[in-house]
Design an enzyme around this catalytic site. Structure first.
Site, PDB file in Angstrom:
ATOM      1  N   ASP A 233       0.865  -1.149   0.000  1.00 13.90           N
ATOM      2  CA  ASP A 233       0.000   0.000   0.000  1.00 13.90           C
ATOM      3  C   ASP A 233       0.917   1.219   0.000  1.00 13.90           C
ATOM      4  OD1 ASP A 233      -2.265   1.568   0.432  1.00 13.90           O
ATOM      5  OD2 ASP A 233      -1.831   1.617   2.573  1.00 13.90           O
TER       6      ASP A 233
ATOM      7  N   THR B 266      -0.164   4.878   1.096  1.00 14.40           N
ATOM      8  CA  THR B 266      -0.390   5.808   2.181  1.00 14.40           C
ATOM      9  C   THR B 266      -0.276   5.097   3.525  1.00 14.40           C
ATOM     10  OG1 THR B 266      -1.947   6.768   0.679  1.00 14.40           O
ATOM     11  CG2 THR B 266      -1.908   7.645   2.912  1.00 14.40           C
TER      12      THR B 266
ATOM     13  N   LYS C 257      -7.861  26.370  -6.199  1.00 10.09           N
ATOM     14  CA  LYS C 257      -6.575  25.690  -6.153  1.00 10.09           C
ATOM     15  C   LYS C 257      -6.697  24.371  -6.904  1.00 10.09           C
ATOM     16  CE  LYS C 257      -7.358  23.364  -1.738  1.00 10.09           C
ATOM     17  NZ  LYS C 257      -6.959  23.169  -0.362  1.00 10.09           N
TER      18      LYS C 257
ATOM     19  N   ASP D 199      -4.433   6.022  -4.803  1.00 12.93           N
ATOM     20  CA  ASP D 199      -4.089   7.360  -5.265  1.00 12.93           C
ATOM     21  C   ASP D 199      -4.100   7.452  -6.768  1.00 12.93           C
ATOM     22  OD1 ASP D 199      -3.840   8.558  -2.921  1.00 12.93           O
ATOM     23  OD2 ASP D 199      -1.678   8.257  -2.729  1.00 12.93           O
TER      24      ASP D 199
ATOM     25  N   ARG E  90      -5.220   3.838  -8.406  1.00  8.08           N
ATOM     26  CA  ARG E  90      -6.676   3.884  -8.419  1.00  8.08           C
ATOM     27  C   ARG E  90      -7.300   2.512  -8.256  1.00  8.08           C
ATOM     28  NH1 ARG E  90      -8.005   8.274 -11.701  1.00  8.08           N
ATOM     29  NH2 ARG E  90     -10.167   7.693 -11.464  1.00  8.08           N
TER      30      ARG E  90
ATOM     31  N   ASP F  32      -6.552  -2.327   2.978  1.00  5.85           N
ATOM     32  CA  ASP F  32      -5.536  -3.318   2.629  1.00  5.85           C
ATOM     33  C   ASP F  32      -5.876  -4.704   3.158  1.00  5.85           C
ATOM     34  OD1 ASP F  32      -4.017  -1.175   1.623  1.00  5.85           O
ATOM     35  OD2 ASP F  32      -3.368  -0.741   3.668  1.00  5.85           O
TER      36      ASP F  32
END
Lengths: 1084, 354
Positions: free
Chosen positions: A385, A387, A540, A656, A710, A740
């Site tokens: 994984d 993160t 932003k 991500d 993704r 996970d």
């Protein structure tokens, strides 16, 4: 089975299948009529009375133990019994009692835990404090902060604004907070709930709630699961829906897949083969017996009459079973117990390893599954994984470019933010120029931070200890915190306002619209009205996206900013471009109308909204760019480089986006500049991923590194499954979060990082530790050693047992295939149990081919495990041949030496008992020396075990062959005097010496030749060991030349919807102790 | 696993820093280097060579003579007579002449050898009762069921000693006559006692308790002799009454079952007290006279007399010396091969490069 269990006192509930659950709040009588399980749990397996019978019943279901019993039955038949009963009973009792003791201690622990949990107190609305086990379905319970959730609850209300509650999900999934939007009047506690029966799906709940005739639909959002802990929430009320065994936690537990290592599978195959081999040997011997009986036995009946009705064929049949008893040692019964012991030992070494202990979090590494160790030395693929595993999931605001000026070079000391009473003390920044710019009132700088303070979906929470932010993604939190420290403090928000403290001045902006983030837009904007009445759009987003929407006047600034962006990206930072635009009141009004129209339309709402957003987000004026560092965990690049050197393929599976993942890939050394081809697997459905992967699997498996972006949790598991299935390689999955879990459970080995994202990954993992970098120690040191030890153990174990057994086989040819043993029965009983047990366990617990520093220095040493070199069917065949050779030596040398010789005083030494003693001593010494040859790491313990076992052998032998033993147990110890009469004979010792030399020297010669001719990396390192290994290298941080910008939001939609939703208004926001006198929280 | 330690504090769960737990126990890790392996091989080769030569010399001076009397000389009649079980009680005597080429100096041992007699069959070996033969009164009259069918005779009388082993005891009696060149005949005197293991004679085999008034025969009353025996156990030795019962040396020697079908058992030791035998067994012609009782024809066996000298190394056993010499040669060859390989490949260290 069921009837048997109930006969044993086990409570087997025969319930009707529950189809729908129906309950009324606080109406115990009504609820009890359904006999729903109450909240008591029972994870223990036995009670005082059922323990012994049940445990024994379970144990005898195991093949090994059943085999023992089968042997015992054979031995009780006098015509077959070739060995006394004790040769089987003693080991069986030992094995049974070891398992019994282990199960007992496990169950006592479970009983204690159950008692502890069942006796926790909780406040029940109708009864006051109640023990957990007495809580019934339908009770309304009140939970307070930091309390465990009692049962699966339907949330009714909470103390927090928006009825949000915060929970820590220690045992379930990784949710951090959970919004609940039901507001109900507690004074009327008459709810009627109908819902689904208990099940194990954590993500699904359907039911209805009827209150005062109104019916509401209930979904998973409103369910609070047992196993969570209430955090940051003063109190909440919940209605117990499922209790005790019906809770999702209990329904989910105990169903974990039982993982087995590849060695286990191989062992099963081999054991089957050995059974066949045993049958083969017994068949040969019984055929031999038939022939012998026919030719010789008939003429020998004068001296040894046959039993009534017996003839050669019956004798052969009986002999078959007799030999099954004698040769039973070829089936390694004690193998399983020994394997468990040494795996347990190696697991303890993982638990004890200080180098895998994380000081900051006080977390030692933990081997949660103690049966998989050796597979750690065979890993071919790692699925990681991102993160929280590779990265710390901590974002820090590092650099920024404002109006063409870059700030944040790390050259001066930390800035002191004490001038700002609201500053977050943990924040650090190193460029004083930026503070000066803010203080001096530079409009661009101020606009920059104002944007950061306004344009986000963070929730603020004021507590007595200070101000806290709840951010959807950590990068948003980092940006808002940065603004806070530079004097633009985001204090609170309502659906229509955002309150800031701008350089100490409380200011409230009217929030007119949130143009939320999504994957396509890659940006977010807010439209606010300043207290002065100015309308501004703050935006932003990813630089490329923002650049497309800039006003031409910004083009010059764009060039400069681009340079800065490149610089930041080169440092591996995640960048965002910031822009704003002042709006016309009229223009905005028109837009707002169209926006309203779009947002209320029923068809294609998303697409329409996107178009509307697109209309207003143009002609923006560039403010600058921010750069956030996604902090890697310590030592990640080094670890990945080491693992890559060990030829372990690393796949990163992340939810991500591609940019972010790539970025991380580069910064942690997985991807390097010289790697040209990057395949990108981006697909929307599982099927597509699978198809694409199947296509790419070949390519991907040749790649050193693969990054899958993704991917959903399920897809992670599918990817792992795919590799498992198609590559037949050993896989390891490492992760820290609930997403996970599926991957961790699917992979051969699951590793959990005990980090911030809850404990579920850890709980479903096999090994856990606090930092990714410990993975290299787990694999390269512990895994390698465990594999080495396990293989050495197996090789030696099979060798010694085969050698032991084959001698019997050869003796069969001399004793008329009459199933006479070569050794003393006591030797047969104690050989595996006492004489050779400890040395081999010592070998397989302590052995190290090279120490840990060399293992790190040469990660290539890991390769043999991946290739199954140390123990395979080939290796097994070699062991078989080796044993065959050894047993030939061990039988025929003593035979030839003894068959026609006498003692030095002319008396008998060629008798059976002396020969048995000689054969067993030769065997024991030969296998002990072989053990010494296999031992690479002679600790004092090994020496003690080996010499101790040999001494014990002689001591026990002399004792059992002593006068006393004979006179007390005459029929059990007929070998009286044998040891004294033959071990004082020179020719006996000369024979022992010769057999040992002939058994060992060929092995030494072969090994030496291989070292000289085809040295493995292992041999090389062992030979080179005299030189101390150099200290580990320092890895320079790589500079990356290409720019990779990443919009820092997670790909899920944010809170934007909730923040601005009308529902918000219905909930009174609880006023809190004010930090500032000028708080102007708008309470509608 | 993962049990929390008692203390709390920032480092409360830190594992102990002991050498054992950190797997840093001091250890000796030998490896197969040329410096250790090659000298070991050469030294072992030398050791084996020396041992082999020494043993060979020893064995060369250990004389042994085997006289197969199964059907030799006048024994052919007896051999044929013993084919039939019916005539088993008919006595048969025969003689076999043999020549001793060299004087056997020192102590000389006389063995009877049997070929193809399986004393090592499982059912045969089990067919004995040690408890009976250690002289326990209870076991004397209640032999173990292992002895079946030799536990009780047809009348239900317990057999002592019971079992197939005792039943099949070798019962030829051998007498060796020395025929010096002067034509006289001198019987070679043999010690017929002291031929069993000390432990067997004194511990493993004991007679039922007797005293001055209670004779051995009385002690064995109520038991019967084994089927194939001509005499009861308490009358095995008619010369020495102390050699009767379970402690009869011949019985004890027989009861120590041989490991292999071809074996020899000690019959007697040359008594060198007088006559021409003080220096040992002189060279010359001898006659062996046999009370031929033991039938070997049914199991196609052979019987022989073995006369042997004994050294520290036991009797004449050529196997070990030759085995040591062969082993020495093999080790030497291996050592040379290993050295060649080492010099050609390993010495330059090329194989150790990365």
């Amino acid at each position: 089975m069921g009837s048997l269990l109930s006969a044993c006192g086990i409570n087997v509930k025969k319930k009707k299948v529950e189809e729908e659950r129906h309950l009324r709040a606080n109406d115990r009588e009504f609820n009890l009529s359904f006999k729903y399980a109450n909240n008591a749990i029972k994870t223990s397996k036995y009670n005082v009375f059922t323990f012994l019978p049940l445990n024994l019943f379970e144990q005898f279901q195991r093949l090994a133990n059943a085999y023992f019993v089968f042997l015992l039955i054979l031995q009780l038949i006098p015509q077959i019994s070739s060995l006394s009963w004790f040769t089987t009973v003693v080991p069986l009792l030992l094995v049974l009692s070891i398992t019994l003791a282990k199960d007992l201690s496990d169950d006592i622990t479970r009983h204690k835990n159950d008692n502890h949990v069942n006796n926790r107190k909780v406040e029940v609305l109708i009864n006051g404090d109640e023990k957990w086990m007495n809580v019934q379905v339908g009770d309304i319970v009140k939970l307070e902060n930091n309390e465990f959730v009692t049962a699966d609850l339907l949330l009714l209300s909470s103390s927090e604004p928006l009825n949000l509650i915060y929970i820590e999900t220690a045992e379930l999934d990784g949710l951090v907070s959970k919004p609940v939007n039901v507001n109900m009047n507690l004074s009327i506690c008459y709810y009627c709930v109908r819902c689904e029966p208990p099940n194990n799906r954590l993500d699904k709940f359907t039911g209805t709630l009827t209150m005062r005739g109104e019916t509401f639909a209930l979904d998973n959002e409103r369910i609070l699961l047992r196993g969570c802990t209430l955090r940051n929430t003063e109190w909440c009320f919940g209605l117990v829906v499922f209790g005790g065994p019906d809770t999702k936690l209990m329904q989910n537990s105990g169903k974990s897949v039982f993982k087995r290592t590849s060695i286990d599978h191989l062992m099963n195959v081999l054991v089957m083969f050995i059974f066949g081999f045993l049958a083969f040997m017994c068949t040969i011997l019984s055929i031999g017996n038939a022939i012998w009986e026919y030719q010789e036995g008939n003429s020998f009946i004068t001296f040894l009459p046959r039993a009534d009705g017996a003839n050669a064929s019956l004798s052969a049949f009986l002999t078959f079973w007799s030999y099954v008893i004698i040769l039973n040692t070829v089936v390694p019964i004690s193998l399983y117990v020994s394997v468990e012991i040494l795996r347990l030992g190696n697991s303890y070494f993982i638990d004890w390893d200080r180098k895998m202990y994380h000081v900051k979090s006080d977390t030692p590494a933990q081997a949660r599954t103690t049966t998989l160790n050796e597979e750690l030395g065979q890993i071919k693929y790692i699925f990681s994984d991102k993160t929280g595993t590779l990265t710390q999931n901590i974002m820090t605001f590092n650099r920024c470019s404002i109006n063409g000026k870059s700030y944040g070079k790390r050259k001066s000391r930390k800035i002191d933010f004490s001038w700002n009473s609201l500053a977050d003390s943990k924040f650090c920044f190193h460029d004083h120029k930026l503070v000066e710019a803010v203080k001096s009132g530079s409009p661009e700088v101020r606009a920059f931070f104002r944007l950061l303070a306004l344009c986000h979906t963070v929730m603020a929470e004021e507590k007595t200890e200070g101000l806290f932010y709840q951010a959807q993604s950590p990068d948003e939190g980092a940006l808002v915190t940065a603004a806070r420290n530079f004097g633009f403090v985001f204090r609170s928000r309502t659906p229509e306002t955002i309150s800031l403290v701008e350089m100490g001045v409380p200011t409230t902006y009217e929030l007119l619209a949130v143009l939320d983030f999504n994957n396509v837009r890659k940006r977010m904007s807010v439209i606010v009205r300043s207290p002065e009445g100015k309308l501004t759009l703050f935006c932003k987003g990813a630089d490329t996206i923002i650049y497309e929407r800039l006003h031409p006047s910004s083009s010059k600034l764009m060039e400069v900013t681009t340079e800065h962006l490149n610089e930041y990206a080169g440092e591996g930072l995640r960048t965002l471009a910031l822009a704003y635009k002042d709006l016309d009141e009229d223009e905005f009004e028109k837009w707002k109308e169209r926006h309203h129209e779009a947002s209320t339309s029923l068809e294609d709402r998303e697409a329409k909204l996107d178009t509307i957003y697109e209309e207003i987000e143009k002609d923006l004026l560039l403010l600058g760019a921010s750069a956030v560092e996604d902090k890697l965990q310590d030592g990640v690049p080094q670890t990945i480089e080491q693992l890559a050197k060990a030829d372990i393929k690393i796949w990163v599976l992340t939810g991500d986006k591609q940019e972010t993942a790539e970025n991380i890939g580069y910064s942690c050394n997985m991807l390097r500049e010289e790697m040209k081809e990057i395949f990108i697997v981006a697909a929307n459905t599982a099927e597509e991923v699978r198809e694409e992967l199947l296509e790419l699997l070949r390519t991907a498996c040749m790649c050193q590194a693969v990054i899958c972006c993704r991917v959903t949790p399920l897809q992670k598991a599918q990817v792992v499954e795919l590799v498992k299935k198609h590559k037949k390689a050993v896989t390891l999955a490492i992760g820290d979060g609930a997403n996970d879990v599926s991957m961790i459970k699917t992979a051969h080995i699951g590793v959990g990082i005990s980090g911030q994202e809850g404990m579920q990954a850890v709980l479903s993992s096999d090994f856990s530790f606090a930092q990714f970098r410990y993975l290299q120690r787990l694999l390269l040191v512990h895994g390698r050693w465990s594999y080495l030890r396990m293989c050495k153990f197996l090789r030696y174990f099979f060798y010694k047992n085969f050698t032991f057994t084959f001698v019997h086989f050869w003796y069969g040819f001399f004793c008329g295939f009459s199933a006479q043993t070569v050794y003393d029965e006591w030797f047969i009983t104690l050989y595996n149990l006492v004489y050779t047990a400890l040395p081999v366990i010592g070998l397989s617990i302590f052995d190290q081919d090279v120490n840990d520093r060399w293992s790190f220095q040469y990660p290539q040493l890991y390769a043999p495990g991946q290739l199954n070199q140390y123990f395979s069917k080939m290796a097994f065949a070699r062991i078989l041949l080796h044993s065959c050779y050894s047993s030939l030596v061990l039988f025929f040398i003593p035979w030839a030496a003894m068959c026609d010789t006498v003692r030095d005083d002319g008396k008998d030494i060629a008798d059976y008992q002396s020969f048995a003693l000689l054969a067993q001593t030769c065997l024991l010494i030969a296998v002990s020396v072989q053990m010494g040859l296999d031992t690479y790491y002679w600790t004092a313990v090994n020496q003690f075990f080996l010499w101790g076992s040999l001494s014990v052998y002689f001591a026990v032998t002399f004792t059992m062959y002593s006068n006393g033993m004979y006179l007390i147990f005459t029929s059990s110890f007929p070998f009286i005097g044998t040891a004294r009469n033959s071990l004082n004979q020179p020719n006996v010792w000369l024979t022992i010496f010769l057999t040992t030399i002939l058994c060992i020297l060929p092995v030494v010669a072969k090994r030496f030749l291989f070292i000289q001719l085809k040295p493995t990396i292992n041999d090389k390192v062992r030979q080179a060991k005299a030189v101390p290994p150099p200290l580990p290298r320092k890895f320079p941080r790589r500079r990356i030349s290409t720019r990779r910008s990443g919009y820092a939001f997670s790909h899920a939609r944010g809170y934007g919807d909730l923040v601005t939703s009308g529902r918000f208004l219905r909930i009174p926001v609880k006023s809190r102790p004010a930090l500032f006198p000028h708080t102007d929280t708008p309470v509608p | 696993m993962g049990k929390k330690q008692a203390g709390t504090g920032p480092l409360s769960r830190r594992p102990d820093n002991s050498a054992f737990k950190q797997q840093r126990l001091p250890a000796w890790s030998p490896s197969l280097t040329p410096q250790t392996v090659l000298p070991t091989f050469y030294i072992l080769s030398l050791v084996c060579l020396l041992l082999g030569i020494w043993l060979l010399i020893t064995v060369e001076y250990t004389y042994e003579l085997k006289v197969d009397y199964t059907d030799a000389g006048t024994c052919e009649q007896c051999f044929n007579l013993r084919k039939h079980a019916i005539d088993s009680s008919t006595p048969c005597k025969c003689t076999v002449s043999f020549h001793v080429p060299k004087t056997f100096p020192g102590d000389v041992f006389f063995y009877y050898g049997l070929r193809n007699f399986h004393q090592n069959l499982r059912r045969y070996m089990d067919s004995r009762d040690d408890a009976q033969m250690v002289g326990r009164k209870n076991n004397l009259k209640a032999p173990s069921s292992y002895c079946a069918p030799f536990d009780y005779d047809a009348n239900g009388k317990p057999i002592a000693p019971c079992g197939a082993v005792a039943n099949s005891m070798f019962n030829d009696s051998l007498t060796v006559m020395y025929n010096p060149t002067d034509g006289s005949k001198i019987q070679v005197p043999l010690y017929r006692k002291g031929i069993a293991w000390y432990t067997d004679k004194n511990v493993k085999f004991r007679n039922p308790p007797t005293n001055n008034t209670f004779s051995l025969q009385q002690a064995f009353e109520g038991t019967t002799r084994p089927l194939y025996w001509q005499r009861p156990v308490y009358e095995l030795d008619d010369i020495d009454s102390n050699n009767n019962g379970f402690i009869n040396d011949d019985l004890i020697v027989w009861m120590r079952e041989a490991a292999f079908p071809n074996f020899k058992k000690l019959y007697g030791v040359l008594n060198r007290a007088q006559g021409p035998f003080t220096e040992g067994l002189p060279a010359g012609n001898y006659t062996l006279s046999i009370n031929y009782n033991f039938p070997v024809e049914p199991f196609r066996g052979r019987k022989e007399l073995v006369i042997s000298m004994v050294t520290w190394f036991g009797g004449q056993n050529y196997f070990l010396p030759i085995a040591y010499l062969v082993t020495s040669g093999l080790i030497l060859v291996t050592a040379v091969v290993l050295t060649t390989v080492f010099v050609k490949v390993g010495k330059k260290g090329k194989n150790m490069e990365e």
